[in-house]
Design a protein around this motif. Sequence first.
Motif, PDB file in Angstrom:
ATOM      1  N   GLY A  95      -2.815   5.764   1.836  1.00  0.00           N
ATOM      2  CA  GLY A  95      -3.405   4.615   2.502  1.00  0.00           C
ATOM      3  C   GLY A  95      -4.072   3.641   1.551  1.00  0.00           C
ATOM      4  O   GLY A  95      -4.641   2.640   1.988  1.00  0.00           O
ATOM      5  N   TYR A  96      -4.013   3.911   0.252  1.00  0.00           N
ATOM      6  CA  TYR A  96      -4.658   3.027  -0.736  1.00  0.00           C
ATOM      7  C   TYR A  96      -3.799   1.793  -0.999  1.00  0.00           C
ATOM      8  O   TYR A  96      -2.598   1.904  -1.194  1.00  0.00           O
ATOM      9  CB  TYR A  96      -4.874   3.778  -2.057  1.00  0.00           C
ATOM     10  CG  TYR A  96      -6.193   4.500  -2.158  1.00  0.00           C
ATOM     11  CD1 TYR A  96      -6.626   5.329  -1.132  1.00  0.00           C
ATOM     12  CD2 TYR A  96      -7.008   4.363  -3.277  1.00  0.00           C
ATOM     13  CE1 TYR A  96      -7.844   5.999  -1.224  1.00  0.00           C
ATOM     14  CE2 TYR A  96      -8.223   5.036  -3.379  1.00  0.00           C
ATOM     15  CZ  TYR A  96      -8.630   5.853  -2.349  1.00  0.00           C
ATOM     16  OH  TYR A  96      -9.827   6.512  -2.444  1.00  0.00           O
ATOM     17  N   ALA A 110       0.834  -1.205   0.000  1.00  0.00           N
ATOM     18  CA  ALA A 110       0.000   0.000   0.000  1.00  0.00           C
ATOM     19  C   ALA A 110       0.866   1.253   0.000  1.00  0.00           C
ATOM     20  O   ALA A 110       2.037   1.221   0.390  1.00  0.00           O
ATOM     21  CB  ALA A 110      -0.920   0.007   1.224  1.00  0.00           C
ATOM     22  N   ASP A 111       0.230   2.343  -0.430  1.00  0.00           N
ATOM     23  CA  ASP A 111       0.884   3.648  -0.501  1.00  0.00           C
ATOM     24  C   ASP A 111       0.643   4.384   0.817  1.00  0.00           C
ATOM     25  O   ASP A 111      -0.501   4.672   1.165  1.00  0.00           O
ATOM     26  CB  ASP A 111       0.269   4.413  -1.685  1.00  0.00           C
ATOM     27  CG  ASP A 111       0.851   5.800  -1.849  1.00  0.00           C
ATOM     28  OD1 ASP A 111       1.821   6.141  -1.133  1.00  0.00           O
ATOM     29  OD2 ASP A 111       0.330   6.544  -2.698  1.00  0.00           O
ATOM     30  N   VAL A 112       1.711   4.698   1.534  1.00  0.00           N
ATOM     31  CA  VAL A 112       1.557   5.328   2.854  1.00  0.00           C
ATOM     32  C   VAL A 112       0.910   6.707   2.746  1.00  0.00           C
ATOM     33  O   VAL A 112       0.152   7.123   3.617  1.00  0.00           O
ATOM     34  CB  VAL A 112       2.922   5.415   3.570  1.00  0.00           C
ATOM     35  CG1 VAL A 112       2.847   6.287   4.824  1.00  0.00           C
ATOM     36  CG2 VAL A 112       3.409   4.011   3.936  1.00  0.00           C
ATOM     37  N   LYS A 113       1.168   7.414   1.645  1.00  0.00           N
ATOM     38  CA  LYS A 113       0.690   8.792   1.515  1.00  0.00           C
ATOM     39  C   LYS A 113      -0.835   8.868   1.420  1.00  0.00           C
ATOM     40  O   LYS A 113      -1.455   9.797   1.916  1.00  0.00           O
ATOM     41  CB  LYS A 113       1.318   9.430   0.263  1.00  0.00           C
ATOM     42  CG  LYS A 113       1.388  10.929   0.300  1.00  0.00           C
ATOM     43  CD  LYS A 113       2.521  11.468  -0.575  1.00  0.00           C
ATOM     44  CE  LYS A 113       2.480  10.878  -1.970  1.00  0.00           C
ATOM     45  NZ  LYS A 113       3.613  11.330  -2.804  1.00  0.00           N
TER      46      LYS A 113
END
Lengths: 357, 357
Positions: B97-98, B92-95
């Motif tokens: 949350g997706y 997932a993409d931390v920026k």
Amino acid sequence: MVAYIGIEGIQRIVERVGVATFIEGLAAEIEADYRRWNDFDKSMRHAVHSPAGVIELMPISDGRLYSFKYVNGHPQNTSLGLLTVTAFGVLADVKTGYPLLLSELTVTTALRTAAMSALAARWLARPDSRAMALIGNGAQSEFQAIAFHHMLDIREFRLFDVDSQATAKLVRNLHAFQWPGVQFRPCGSTAEAVRGADIVSTLTADKRKATILTPDMVSPGMHLNAVGGDCPGKTELHPDILHRPDARVFVEFEPQSRMEGEIQQMPAGFAVTEFAHVLGGAAPGRGSADEVTIFDSVGFALEDYSALRYLYKLQRQYNQSREIDLIPHLDNPKDLFALLASTATVAATPAAGLASA
Amino acid sequence: MVAYIGIEGIQRIVERVGVATFIEGLAAEIEADYRRWNDFDKSMRHAVHSPAGVIELMPISDGRLYSFKYVNGHPQNTSLGLLTVTAFGVLADVKTGYPLLLSELTVTTALRTAAMSALAARWLARPDSRAMALIGNGAQSEFQAIAFHHMLDIREFRLFDVDSQATAKLVRNLHAFQWPGVQFRPCGSTAEAVRGADIVSTLTADKRKATILTPDMVSPGMHLNAVGGDCPGKTELHPDILHRPDARVFVEFEPQSRMEGEIQQMPAGFAVTEFAHVLGGAAPGRGSADEVTIFDSVGFALEDYSALRYLYKLQRQYNQSREIDLIPHLDNPKDLFALLASTATVAATPAAGLASA
């Protein structure tokens, strides 16, 4: 193969069941599971915080079934055209460890949060409650309105959001239901929306210590449903509301709520009641018509377990099962390599561009 | 939409890359990530134990990407025709949350465990190692053989399993590679298999304190790769092996290994070295040709993070992307309810059979 419910799947299931009936059925599942509170191996969620938001894992098990939810909370996402909260989850068989169902939980979390709010209010709000304030008219607000109208016969919704377009969207969506005699009142401030309400749901998303409700707004007999404060450093109620001598605070899972809920503002010994104990009769619910009841809701893994179990049942009942090949099937389970046997004779020449990033 | 790699997907990707090259490429990714050990927000895995086995969640993040793995361990599953270990995971993409990628990790865990074993041995085993014992010839064994032959030029595999059919399966699968000059020697006991081996991998699955290797089997200069002991109460080495004055123990993430690894048998102050510190030069690896090196491997979330990042890159590089509708796309992210708008007018009559189970 693992059963799969994606966005299209949840749309089909909710369409078949009807959204209000879905929420009421889910509330019944959640209630049934909270009534066997001691069956569950409970733990706090695992959270990774970043400046932009939080990513959480919420596991739980009753020894027969296991579930977890992945969920993020990123308040700035809407400015990028993305959702604040997305989620998915898995139901698994404890005896074999095999996943049974992978499901979207973005839509389902909205449904289960509304179901949980209405379930708690059914036990904690005054039975004659008919007017409700919705503070924060974003993604959760329609679901709250449907749940409270359907399960508690709320007939007046008093609406406020700092973004008036969000309120307009909520009114537009709710008008489609054509509930006879139900009124929607957009208000100019939180104070105006809360005035005269029997139940107040706070549904705001900012990741900070906000003071959405102040003590002057709270009247005797109100039920406060504080949904938006659900992270360390993220609250919605002024602490003096919690300190009111006529107020009682109810939580889902006490250790988690002390970290994440409104009561993170309170000293460690501050008295709270776990909702499961009210259902089980071990603790009283509302004591009088004048008491202020506060459901300090942060969302607990049990509610997602209930939702996944409910979805697993519904997708079979309505013949909506889809499957994905997330887990292999093997004739000889010790021969995992058989799955790659066709690759065995591939020459092991280094592929282009495979160097470490 | 979220990228998806199922069983068919991992088969296609490994077929394109070649299994040995895939493992070597993955080992390079794992090494690159271990070299930036301090970038990671590390935690112990969350485990739910039952009489039948364990279900675990293994999250990690470096502040840019987040990953978790779901993995079970159920030793009795093979008697039901099921796998001992199944797994899947998400990147997932931390920026935002997706989630970016949902992938099977049953096959991939086997590949990454072998990659990690060979990577550690490259740093810890004697460089002139050519003979290896594989104790336990189940699902992991082929992957170990491929990784160690390809990455360390192991030319003799000495094989033992209490189930001789498992050994026969391993030999059959490995013969398909037609590695010139490489010998496979089925042995009648662990002691026979270990005799003369430079490297010993223990790959057994029983969930108990087993004593697969006893002190008399261990010779100076050996490298022990203890893979099967990876739970509280599940070990493979006699404690006296760990106590040898000429032995040094290397682990992945010390707090987790103290709970789950061979060193759970040791006192709290027992000295171990985190592998990342060997890579970074902060701690020595093997000190002499006579030292016994022990890689007390339990599997750490970082290795799955590396695997998911690697898969995410490969599926795009080889145009193998598939997508699933796990997360909604909305024109107005505050209007989640729009997804269910068509259900709004469905009459809320209770559906049959929706009562709580």
